[in-house]
Design a protein around this motif. Sequence first.
Motif, PDB file in Angstrom:
ATOM      1  N   LYS A 115     -71.760 -23.287  34.591  1.00 37.80           N
ATOM      2  CA  LYS A 115     -70.874 -22.336  35.252  1.00 37.80           C
ATOM      3  C   LYS A 115     -71.634 -21.090  35.703  1.00 37.80           C
ATOM      4  N   GLU A 116     -72.485 -20.556  34.803  1.00 40.77           N
ATOM      5  CA  GLU A 116     -73.225 -19.348  35.132  1.00 40.77           C
ATOM      6  C   GLU A 116     -74.317 -19.612  36.159  1.00 40.77           C
ATOM      7  N   THR A 117     -74.836 -20.840  36.172  1.00 39.48           N
ATOM      8  CA  THR A 117     -75.969 -21.168  37.037  1.00 39.48           C
ATOM      9  C   THR A 117     -75.546 -21.410  38.486  1.00 39.48           C
ATOM     10  N   ARG A 118     -74.469 -22.173  38.679  1.00 44.04           N
ATOM     11  CA  ARG A 118     -74.174 -22.609  40.045  1.00 44.04           C
ATOM     12  C   ARG A 118     -72.940 -21.966  40.661  1.00 44.04           C
ATOM     13  N   ASN A 119     -72.008 -21.497  39.844  1.00 39.40           N
ATOM     14  CA  ASN A 119     -70.785 -20.910  40.402  1.00 39.40           C
ATOM     15  C   ASN A 119     -70.194 -21.802  41.495  1.00 39.40           C
ATOM     16  N   ASP A 120     -69.993 -23.068  41.171  1.00 37.52           N
ATOM     17  CA  ASP A 120     -69.526 -24.023  42.172  1.00 37.52           C
ATOM     18  C   ASP A 120     -68.005 -24.112  42.247  1.00 37.52           C
ATOM     19  N   GLY A 121     -67.314 -23.247  41.489  1.00 41.55           N
ATOM     20  CA  GLY A 121     -65.861 -23.209  41.573  1.00 41.55           C
ATOM     21  C   GLY A 121     -65.152 -24.328  40.849  1.00 41.55           C
ATOM     22  N   LEU A 122     -65.862 -25.084  40.012  1.00 40.15           N
ATOM     23  CA  LEU A 122     -65.250 -26.213  39.311  1.00 40.15           C
ATOM     24  C   LEU A 122     -64.641 -25.763  37.979  1.00 40.15           C
ATOM     25  N   ASN A 123     -63.950 -26.700  37.339  1.00 39.80           N
ATOM     26  CA  ASN A 123     -63.129 -26.393  36.167  1.00 39.80           C
ATOM     27  C   ASN A 123     -63.927 -26.558  34.868  1.00 39.80           C
TER      28      ASN A 123
ATOM     29  N   PRO B 215     -71.843 -35.435  47.798  1.00 38.27           N
ATOM     30  CA  PRO B 215     -73.233 -35.151  47.415  1.00 38.27           C
ATOM     31  C   PRO B 215     -73.910 -34.081  48.259  1.00 38.27           C
ATOM     32  N   GLU B 216     -73.464 -33.917  49.533  1.00 37.95           N
ATOM     33  CA  GLU B 216     -74.078 -32.880  50.364  1.00 37.95           C
ATOM     34  C   GLU B 216     -73.692 -31.479  49.900  1.00 37.95           C
ATOM     35  N   GLN B 217     -72.616 -31.377  49.144  1.00 34.05           N
ATOM     36  CA  GLN B 217     -72.142 -30.070  48.666  1.00 34.05           C
ATOM     37  C   GLN B 217     -72.450 -29.848  47.183  1.00 34.05           C
ATOM     38  N   TYR B 218     -72.175 -30.866  46.360  1.00 32.23           N
ATOM     39  CA  TYR B 218     -72.336 -30.698  44.922  1.00 32.23           C
ATOM     40  C   TYR B 218     -73.632 -31.361  44.456  1.00 32.23           C
ATOM     41  N   HIS B 219     -74.702 -30.603  44.500  1.00 32.42           N
ATOM     42  CA  HIS B 219     -75.989 -31.076  44.007  1.00 32.42           C
ATOM     43  C   HIS B 219     -76.879 -29.865  43.742  1.00 32.42           C
ATOM     44  N   TYR B 220     -77.888 -30.087  42.942  1.00 35.08           N
ATOM     45  CA  TYR B 220     -78.896 -29.049  42.726  1.00 35.08           C
ATOM     46  C   TYR B 220     -80.199 -29.724  42.321  1.00 35.08           C
ATOM     47  N   GLU B 221     -81.300 -29.019  42.524  1.00 35.24           N
ATOM     48  CA  GLU B 221     -82.622 -29.516  42.134  1.00 35.24           C
ATOM     49  C   GLU B 221     -83.185 -28.625  41.033  1.00 35.24           C
ATOM     50  N   ILE B 222     -83.883 -29.237  40.126  1.00 35.57           N
ATOM     51  CA  ILE B 222     -84.537 -28.479  39.061  1.00 35.57           C
ATOM     52  C   ILE B 222     -85.917 -29.078  38.827  1.00 35.57           C
TER      53      ILE B 222
ATOM     54  N   PRO C 271     -95.364 -27.282  37.491  1.00 37.97           N
ATOM     55  CA  PRO C 271     -94.349 -28.178  38.064  1.00 37.97           C
ATOM     56  C   PRO C 271     -94.924 -29.554  38.409  1.00 37.97           C
ATOM     57  N   LEU C 272     -94.224 -30.594  37.941  1.00 37.30           N
ATOM     58  CA  LEU C 272     -94.661 -31.968  38.195  1.00 37.30           C
ATOM     59  C   LEU C 272     -93.848 -32.629  39.294  1.00 37.30           C
ATOM     60  N   GLN C 273     -92.520 -32.443  39.265  1.00 34.13           N
ATOM     61  CA  GLN C 273     -91.648 -33.076  40.246  1.00 34.13           C
ATOM     62  C   GLN C 273     -90.293 -32.384  40.212  1.00 34.13           C
ATOM     63  N   ASP C 274     -89.530 -32.533  41.274  1.00 36.14           N
ATOM     64  CA  ASP C 274     -88.169 -31.998  41.306  1.00 36.14           C
ATOM     65  C   ASP C 274     -87.188 -33.101  40.949  1.00 36.14           C
ATOM     66  N   GLU C 275     -86.224 -32.762  40.107  1.00 37.34           N
ATOM     67  CA  GLU C 275     -85.187 -33.700  39.706  1.00 37.34           C
ATOM     68  C   GLU C 275     -83.885 -33.311  40.408  1.00 37.34           C
ATOM     69  N   VAL C 276     -83.312 -34.242  41.186  1.00 35.10           N
ATOM     70  CA  VAL C 276     -82.073 -33.977  41.920  1.00 35.10           C
ATOM     71  C   VAL C 276     -80.891 -34.426  41.079  1.00 35.10           C
ATOM     72  N   ASN C 277     -79.933 -33.532  40.894  1.00 37.38           N
ATOM     73  CA  ASN C 277     -78.723 -33.833  40.136  1.00 37.38           C
ATOM     74  C   ASN C 277     -77.516 -33.785  41.065  1.00 37.38           C
ATOM     75  N   TYR C 278     -76.656 -34.807  40.966  1.00 36.70           N
ATOM     76  CA  TYR C 278     -75.421 -34.859  41.736  1.00 36.70           C
ATOM     77  C   TYR C 278     -74.228 -34.842  40.792  1.00 36.70           C
ATOM     78  N   LEU C 279     -73.078 -34.502  41.345  1.00 40.41           N
ATOM     79  CA  LEU C 279     -71.832 -34.493  40.588  1.00 40.41           C
ATOM     80  C   LEU C 279     -71.202 -35.878  40.663  1.00 40.41           C
ATOM     81  N   TYR C 280     -70.919 -36.486  39.499  1.00 44.88           N
ATOM     82  CA  TYR C 280     -70.437 -37.868  39.458  1.00 44.88           C
ATOM     83  C   TYR C 280     -69.063 -37.967  38.797  1.00 44.88           C
ATOM     84  N   CYS C 281     -68.321 -38.984  39.246  1.00 47.11           N
ATOM     85  CA  CYS C 281     -67.093 -39.401  38.554  1.00 47.11           C
ATOM     86  C   CYS C 281     -67.192 -40.904  38.335  1.00 47.11           C
TER      87      CYS C 281
END
Length: 299
Positions: free
Chosen positions: A209-217, A262-269, A167-177
């Motif tokens: 969908k399989e990874t986060r089950n965040d209830g989105l469409n 962003p406090e709800q819809y985000h994940y790190e990888i 592991p080198l670094q964590d990448e933060v992903n947010y949900l955008y519109c």
Amino acid sequence: MQIHDVDLKLLRIFVAIVESGGLSAAESRLNIGRSTISSHLSDLEIRLGLTLCKRGRSGFEITEPGRVTYQASLELLRQCEAFAATVASSKNELTGRVTIASIDNLVNDPRCGISKAIAALRDKSDSIQFEINVCEAREVETSVISGRSMVGLGVSRHPIRGLDYYPLQDEVNYLYCSKGHPLFNCDDDAREALLQEAEIVSSHYQRDKETRNDGLNYQNTATAYHDQGIAHMVLSGRFIGYLPEHYANQWVEKGQLKAILPEQYHYEIPVMLITLKNAVLTPLIKELISELKRCHSNP
């Protein structure tokens, strides 16, 4: 057949054609014209007595003998480079070709140390050639395990046997519109209903969908293999999607994109340095791995 210098040149051209997906696509990589590439390919086919690929109006298609020749070419060229590197190491020199496979858009992340590692290696030796292949996440792993690349920088949900992951670094992903989407300037009371209606771009290798089950469409009408593809669809104003924060910031700063809750819809990888397990490490590979780790730990 006896292998001569001209054969190695033709095999390198053939490998470039296969990896580019055709003669036209290989022009920019090889920096030679299509007619010359076609001539070299024909020379190789005559030399081997094989039809390596089909080309014509129906498009480019590699034959079964071509697949075998491609894999054998990779092994032969890798052995040639390993030989040159081993001989150079006996003279305490760093020489050879550095090949790196990387997922797209890491260059946007200020913590990424690839460019600094390249600079450090160049300062140590003028006899190193560099090649970087930017590709889809799973292709990064296959590029390393097949020997096309010395190392890879990417992400992996299902590690492949035979590879090591550091592991080198964590990448933060947010949900955008985007600015053209109803969620961009919606009231708090309307946001939940709009979120349930909004269609999200699926990232193929992440299987959102399989990874986060965040209830989105997730309707599977919009899928991308790269962050750039996701960005195109989100910027259309018709979809929402997850993007790395460092990549999306260029549009956020212009007011074109906005993170949704962003406090709800985000994940790190984690972004990994991917290497071949139990590989024979030449001095050049050791130095490359060492510099990548150092430059990521000291951005």
